[in-house]
Design a protein around this motif. Sequence first.
Motif: not given
Length: 255
Positions: A149-162
């Motif tokens: 099972d996979y959960l894949i989350c995509r973020y904007n640049a700032e949230e991704y680094e956080k």
Amino acid sequence: MKRNAGFTKGRAIAFICCGLLPVIVTVLAIVMLAKGVIFEFGFAFTFIILPLIATCLLAWCLFSGINPIIKGILVGLLLIVFTVSFFFSFIVSGFEQVKHYNGVQAQQQYAAVKEENPLMPALSEVGNTQSMECHNVYGCEAIFDWETDYLICRYNAEEYEKQKAALETKYTFQEETIHGYDEDCPALAMIDGYQFRFLSFDAYSDLMFPKYLIMIGYSDQAQEIVYLVFDDIDLDYITSLEEFILDDCGWKYIR
């Protein structure tokens, strides 16, 4: 006495009745494909080629002019051979099924995954995502089966680094090479820009290498974090971590 070959009403009815078995197999194949089963050679041979061969042989036999008694024996043998060949091929070749979920469906599907796997993150812990995906990969071969099972989350640049930085405080990762029964396995792998790491098998007693494991991956380019949980009680070793992720875990169907 040999009869003339060709089409008759009786032969047509007999062909329709005897051909029901191959037709049922083909219909089953359509249903399985609609439910996400991957179309591969083994699947094609089992569910398409074998029924097609059986249908052609039945047609040749039923519309021929051979003795009806011999014809009946041949048809019976053909159906028995087809049935045995189908089940043997199905057991040997197996199949893989992949299901994809997005949006609200992804959240609903992941709720069930989280309930069965407490070490996977709660949705409240993954931050402000731009998009969220959930994927299920199920494989079956003979009496063995496995599931990812996979959960894949995509973020904007700032949230991704956080969120990427937060992984280091939320989780304990495997740092050392894992010593298996036959092969040693590295603690991380790079696949097409995604770096995957095991959660520590010492820190989390519920995990058991390689039968039950959780990996977390991330891609700076895609700005995605991937949570992966794999379960295969019959797996004893991993020869190549990259191939394991791509093939056993089905990553090749996800990205």
